[in-house]
Design an enzyme around this catalytic site. Structure first.
Site, PDB file in Angstrom:
ATOM      1  N   GLU A   1       0.805  -1.137   0.037  1.00 41.79           N
ATOM      2  CA  GLU A   1      -0.047   0.124   0.077  1.00 41.79           C
ATOM      3  C   GLU A   1       1.050   1.385  -0.098  1.00 41.79           C
ATOM      4  O   GLU A   1       1.985   1.302   0.837  1.00 41.79           O
ATOM      5  CB  GLU A   1      -0.894   0.071   1.369  1.00 41.79           C
ATOM      6  CG  GLU A   1      -2.018   1.050   1.537  1.00 41.79           C
ATOM      7  CD  GLU A   1      -2.716   1.073   2.796  1.00 41.79           C
ATOM      8  OE1 GLU A   1      -3.622   1.785   2.834  1.00 41.79           O
ATOM      9  OE2 GLU A   1      -2.522   0.076   3.468  1.00 41.79           O
TER      10      GLU A   1
ATOM     11  N   CYS B   1      -5.615  -3.389   1.900  1.00 46.63           N
ATOM     12  CA  CYS B   1      -5.477  -3.667   3.571  1.00 46.63           C
ATOM     13  C   CYS B   1      -6.846  -3.544   4.269  1.00 46.63           C
ATOM     14  O   CYS B   1      -7.427  -4.511   4.273  1.00 46.63           O
ATOM     15  CB  CYS B   1      -4.482  -2.369   4.104  1.00 46.63           C
ATOM     16  SG  CYS B   1      -3.821  -2.659   5.539  1.00 46.63           S
TER      17      CYS B   1
ATOM     18  N   GLY C   1      23.264   6.856  27.364  1.00 43.29           N
ATOM     19  CA  GLY C   1      23.601   6.752  28.619  1.00 43.29           C
ATOM     20  C   GLY C   1      23.560   5.517  29.173  1.00 43.29           C
ATOM     21  O   GLY C   1      22.692   4.900  29.364  1.00 43.29           O
TER      22      GLY C   1
ATOM     23  N   LYS D   1      -9.152   2.722  -2.188  1.00 40.26           N
ATOM     24  CA  LYS D   1      -9.562   2.085  -0.846  1.00 40.26           C
ATOM     25  C   LYS D   1     -10.751   2.386  -0.535  1.00 40.26           C
ATOM     26  O   LYS D   1     -11.216   3.440  -0.561  1.00 40.26           O
ATOM     27  CB  LYS D   1      -8.414   2.523  -0.115  1.00 40.26           C
ATOM     28  CG  LYS D   1      -8.509   1.609   1.407  1.00 40.26           C
ATOM     29  CD  LYS D   1      -7.262   2.026   2.060  1.00 40.26           C
ATOM     30  CE  LYS D   1      -7.087   1.068   3.359  1.00 40.26           C
ATOM     31  NZ  LYS D   1      -5.954   1.629   4.355  1.00 40.26           N
TER      32      LYS D   1
ATOM     33  N   LYS E   1       3.945  14.639  30.854  1.00 36.85           N
ATOM     34  CA  LYS E   1       5.413  14.093  30.343  1.00 36.85           C
ATOM     35  C   LYS E   1       5.692  13.224  29.172  1.00 36.85           C
ATOM     36  O   LYS E   1       6.571  13.770  28.480  1.00 36.85           O
ATOM     37  CB  LYS E   1       5.915  13.301  31.780  1.00 36.85           C
ATOM     38  CG  LYS E   1       6.273  14.018  32.983  1.00 36.85           C
ATOM     39  CD  LYS E   1       6.680  12.951  33.864  1.00 36.85           C
ATOM     40  CE  LYS E   1       7.169  13.622  35.346  1.00 36.85           C
ATOM     41  NZ  LYS E   1       7.951  12.609  36.151  1.00 36.85           N
TER      42      LYS E   1
ATOM     43  N   GLY F   1      24.705   1.106  33.680  1.00 38.38           N
ATOM     44  CA  GLY F   1      25.042  -0.383  34.322  1.00 38.38           C
ATOM     45  C   GLY F   1      23.877  -1.188  34.557  1.00 38.38           C
ATOM     46  O   GLY F   1      23.706  -2.321  34.943  1.00 38.38           O
TER      47      GLY F   1
ATOM     48  N   TYR G   1      -9.093   4.334  13.644  1.00 34.90           N
ATOM     49  CA  TYR G   1      -9.004   3.848  14.919  1.00 34.90           C
ATOM     50  C   TYR G   1      -7.487   3.587  15.307  1.00 34.90           C
ATOM     51  O   TYR G   1      -6.740   3.712  14.268  1.00 34.90           O
ATOM     52  CB  TYR G   1      -9.638   2.618  15.448  1.00 34.90           C
ATOM     53  CG  TYR G   1      -9.288   1.631  14.278  1.00 34.90           C
ATOM     54  CD1 TYR G   1      -8.297   0.665  14.485  1.00 34.90           C
ATOM     55  CD2 TYR G   1      -9.976   1.285  13.236  1.00 34.90           C
ATOM     56  CE1 TYR G   1      -8.151  -0.292  13.706  1.00 34.90           C
ATOM     57  CE2 TYR G   1      -9.967   0.295  12.374  1.00 34.90           C
ATOM     58  CZ  TYR G   1      -8.736  -0.356  12.454  1.00 34.90           C
ATOM     59  OH  TYR G   1      -8.409  -1.513  11.677  1.00 34.90           O
TER      60      TYR G   1
ATOM     61  N   THR H   1      16.166   5.653  27.264  1.00 29.29           N
ATOM     62  CA  THR H   1      16.380   4.175  27.536  1.00 29.29           C
ATOM     63  C   THR H   1      15.102   3.888  28.514  1.00 29.29           C
ATOM     64  O   THR H   1      15.147   2.762  29.055  1.00 29.29           O
ATOM     65  CB  THR H   1      17.543   3.964  28.389  1.00 29.29           C
ATOM     66  OG1 THR H   1      17.786   4.930  29.536  1.00 29.29           O
ATOM     67  CG2 THR H   1      18.795   4.284  27.313  1.00 29.29           C
TER      68      THR H   1
END
Length: 537
Positions: free
Chosen positions: A41, A146, A286, A110, A507, A289, A116, A393
């Site tokens: 498509e 599709c 960053g 189409k 945020k 560890g 949605y 991350t």
């Protein structure tokens, strides 16, 4: 009849590049004996083009590209996805063009335009009015783009293109598609296309897009479905061209057998294409560890190669020696670039400046966020001065409950784990592909942000095995408070998690784009107002 499925990786607005891919795929299929070739498509302009469709110059460029492409096609026929102007509001159609002998011979618009989740096609396109049937290579061929095959039970739309194609007596249905990946999508897609082949009484051939386009990853996994089942399936997460004959013996599935392996493949492809299609050379991460940054580093190296990934350890007075050791071990095992920049001088200097400005040191949460923002500033400055982009991350659990810092760990160009729960992070990190690159200590020790002495995530949060299923239920499944409690979750934890999800939306609208790997990710596809009253629970 032999059909060439061109599972290609289009780039939005790269008309010349997309046209070259389409032509190359068509020639390869022709040379392999195809009688008909089908592409995904909107292959000409890339998917999803979003508001670029409102630009007349974009539409004109798509038209020119289609005309140029048609002039280079003789035989076999090519069915290619693109856009066209038409009467209506909006004045565009999402179309499939049947091209043969230098000209467009037929157009199928189409008909079902999804609005949605991540889709908003009715914003840009007008629906097609009917399903056309053409004789191509001696077969009666219909095209269902599709979504036209994704509502077999009639729950979302009042028309049923599959039923119309059945009534028209087609011998074959082609489905140019841009069906994005998420966990569980591929098995559902297989079942859907077999069901539709049974309803229509004819084979259905899916040519699905492959590649990453910002938040969305398309897995390909194109297929040939018969009423009896899946006859053939193309490899997942990789460009390929295959020619399949209607008399060829069925083949086994070529997708990863484990869902977590597929998620890892999707994340690698999403990172690779984000950087490649955006023209970004390198990634900055960053390294703490901890498990999240170690996994992002592993994904980034798999996507870009070790020479293009830079890890930075930024220890503070609260960082444990083990964290720096584990971060270094990850960098060494992956062969990536690695540097250490302590944040203590910047932390002390900013605390002194704030003390002079307002008469008190930052403390508690303010001091923890200050450290995170110093680290974010260092990473962004390095990417500005050395080139490249920062990979955030944070995982879905932390981002969900707001356990993250604006302009700190949320900064960056892309968040690979933003749709992966904390428990999902551990599952991915334990996949065989990451063996030997993530230290056992990172996998085994309790998670900690190390922003104050002896800190653990569980000092602030409920355990992740309690948080994660509540986030899944509230965000992905739209379950309410009572339903979550009825499912066996502690009422106080449910209330705590919901309050944090609802209170952290401001945020999330400022975080990096998140690669979507579940049915409902934060970001694209989830639209929640920020300024509102708390939900009644």
């Amino acid at each position: 009849m032999r059909i060439g499925i061109a599972q290609i990786n289009s780039t939005v607005a790269d008309f010349a590049g997309n046209r070259a891919k389409i032509l190359d795929a068509w020639r390869r299929a022709r040379n392999a004996g195809a009688d008909l070739v089908v592409t995904p498509e909107l292959a000409i302009c890339g998917y999803p083009p979003l508001d670029l469709l409102e630009r007349p110059d974009f539409v004109a460029a798509a038209e020119r590209s289609l005309a140029t492409l048609a002039s280079e096609i003789d035989t076999p026929s090519l069915v290619v996805g693109g856009i066209r102007r038409r009467d209506g509001a909006p004045p565009l159609a999402n179309s499939a063009f049947w091209i043969e002998r230098g000209a467009v011979r037929g157009i199928q618009d189409k008909r079902l335009l999804p609005t949605y989740d991540v889709f908003d096609e009715a914003r840009y396109f007008s629906p097609g009015e009917r399903n056309e049937v053409w004789e191509i290579a001696g077969r009666r061929v219909g095209i269902a783009i599709c979504e036209d095959l994704w509502d077999p039970e009639g729950r979302l739309y009042s028309i049923d293109p599959a039923e119309e194609l059945r009534a028209a007596g087609v011998d074959l249905v082609l489905s140019p598609s841009a069906s994005p990946f998420h966990r569980g999508k591929r098995s559902f897609r297989r079942e859907l296309f077999v069901e539709q082949a049974r309803r229509i009484g004819a084979p259905v051939v899916l040519a699905n897009l492959v590649g990453g386009n910002t938040e969305l990853v398309f897995d390909g996994t194109s297929l040939w479905a018969d009423p009896s089942g899946i006859r053939h399936e193309l490899i997942s997460f990789r460009e390929t061209v295959e020619v399949i004959g209607e008399d060829d013996p069925p083949t086994a599935s070529s997708g990863p057998s484990e869902v977590d392996e597929a998620v890892a493949d999707a994340l690698v492809l999403g990172i690779r294409d984000y950087f490649g299609k955006s023209g970004i050379e390198s990634a900055w991460i960053g390294l703490s560890g901890g498990i999240d940054s170690a996994l992002v580093a592993g994904l980034a190296v798999a996507a870009l190669g070790p020479d293009r990934v830079h890890g930075v350890v930024m220890p503070s007075r609260y960082s444990s020696p083990e964290s720096a050791e584990d971060a270094g071990a990850v960098a060494d095992a992956l062969g990536m670039n690695f540097s250490v920049i302590p944040i203590e001088p910047a932390h002390a200097g900013l605390a002194t400046a704030i003390l002079k400005g307002i008469g008190e040191d930052p403390s508690g949460l303010a001091d923890e966020n200050l450290q995170a923002r110093i680290r974010g500033t260092i990473l962004m400055t390095l990417s500005n001065s050395r080139g490249g982009a920062v990979l955030a991350t944070g995982n879905k659990s932390e981002i969900g409950v707001g356990y993250c810092t604006l302009y700190g760990d949320l900064c960056g160009a892309l968040a690979p784990l933003g749709d992966v729960s904390k428990l999902g992070v551990y599952r991915l990190a334990r996949l065989p592909r990451f063996a030997g690159t993530i230290p056992a200590r990172s996998l085994d020790r309790p998670p900690s942000a190390e922003l104050r002495p002896g800190q653990l995530d569980t000092d602030t949060l409920p355990p992740y095995d309690a948080i994660d299923p509540i986030i899944k239920g509230w965000v992905e499944e739209a379950l309410g408070f009572a339903e979550l409690v009825a499912a066996g979750h502690d009422p106080e934890v449910v209330r705590w998690v919901i309050d944090r999800i609802e209170g952290s939306e401001y945020k999330r609208v400022q975080t990096s784009p998140i690669i979507r790997v579940t049915p409902k990710a934060f970001g694209l596809g989830r639209r929640v107002p920020i300024a509102r009253r708390p939900s009644e629970i």
